[in-house]
Design an enzyme around this catalytic site. Structure first.
Site, PDB file in Angstrom:
ATOM      1  N   ASP A 101       0.846  -1.198   0.000  1.00  0.00           N
ATOM      2  CA  ASP A 101       0.000   0.000   0.000  1.00  0.00           C
ATOM      3  C   ASP A 101       0.881   1.248   0.000  1.00  0.00           C
ATOM      4  OD1 ASP A 101      -2.191  -1.659   0.202  1.00  0.00           O
ATOM      5  OD2 ASP A 101      -2.290  -1.493   2.396  1.00  0.00           O
TER       6      ASP A 101
HETATM    7  N1  URA Z   1      -1.226  -5.984   3.795  1.00  0.00           N
HETATM    8  C1  URA Z   1      -1.737  -4.729   3.817  1.00  0.00           C
HETATM    9  O1  URA Z   1      -2.789  -4.485   4.382  1.00  0.00           O
HETATM   10  N2  URA Z   1      -1.036  -3.770   3.187  1.00  0.00           N
HETATM   11  C2  URA Z   1       0.140  -3.975   2.573  1.00  0.00           C
HETATM   12  O2  URA Z   1       0.731  -3.029   2.039  1.00  0.00           O
HETATM   13  C3  URA Z   1       0.657  -5.285   2.560  1.00  0.00           C
HETATM   14  C4  URA Z   1      -0.052  -6.284   3.191  1.00  0.00           C
END
Ligand code: URA
Length: 230
Positions: A101
């Site tokens: 993310d």
């Molecule tokens: N899980 C999440 O919620 N975000 C990420 O960036 C990676 C794994």
């Protein structure tokens, strides 16, 4: 690999420029002029354009220490993309293997090897990933057991695969999961009534984030790291 693709991978020619060179009889395989762009090139054959042998570029594999604020997509009008941090020749051929993310940080793998990317990210690969997680509320005493049981995410038919955690302090833990569902870690802790405030990936399979990489830096993977993804 198709001849036109082989040429565009190995040179600065686009696929259509490669096709044109082939149609104009400029291309040979093992010294025989070839006019069919779809003809398959075998690994032991020699391809030349106007007599000059071209080397087929090996696939490329990198690890990036993704900083916060960078997106894991190839194009974005608003934000810096992870691929814009990788200053490599033919960067447009590179793809991100397993996203993070925008606010997550740490290990991001980048390659132009579609098969390797698929092996790593396919839902069936069950490749383990390790995260350091910071939570808004204190870690519950029941978390290890609930995670080991498989958390039920909102909107998912099946529970998550069992996950393991190690508590670091009251609000931080390291978490190992074997899947890569959309926003998985954040949704797992939301299902436990908590909220993820920081998320940093440190490992994918046997590949560990290099501690020498500052946020935003990257390096090629070693042969052993590449080979560790089967
Ligand atoms: N899980 C999440 O919620 N975000 C990420 O960036 C990676 C794994």
């Amino acid at each position: 690999m198709r001849l036109d693709k082989y040429i565009s991978n190995a040179t600065d020619l686009s696929r259509s420029q490669a096709k044109r060179a082939i149609k104009h009889s400029l291309v040979t395989i093992d010294e025989r002029i070839i006019r069919d762009p779809a003809l398959k090139v075998a690994a032991n054959q020699t391809v030349a354009i106007e007599g000059a042998t071209i080397q087929h570029a090996e696939n490329r594999y990198f690890m990036l220490n993704k900083p916060a604020g960078v997106v894991s997509v190839s194009k974005d009008r608003l934000h810096t993309t992870a691929l814009q941090l990788v200053y490599e020749h033919r960067a447009e051929a590179l793809q991100i293997a397993g996203r993070l993310d925008i606010d997550s940080t740490g290990l991001l793998l980048i390659t132009d090897d579609g098969g390797w990317n698929h092996r790593l990210t396919s839902p069936r690969s069950n490749c383990a990933k390790l995260y350091r997680v910071g939570l808004m509320n204190a870690i519950g005493a029941d978390y290890p057991a609930v995670l080991a049981d498989g958390v039920q995410l909102e909107g998912e038919k099946h529970r998550c695969l069992p996950a393991t955690m190690q508590q670091i302090d009251s609000h931080h833990l390291s978490l190992q999961i074997a899947e890569g569902k959309y926003h998985q870690v954040k949704r797992m802790f939301a299902a436990l009534g908590n909220h993820v405030v920081s998320l940093h990936r440190t490992q994918i399979g046997a590949i560990l984030l290099d501690p020498d990489l500052e946020p935003g830096d990257y390096r090629p993977l070693t042969c052993a790291e590449v080979a560790s993804i089967q």
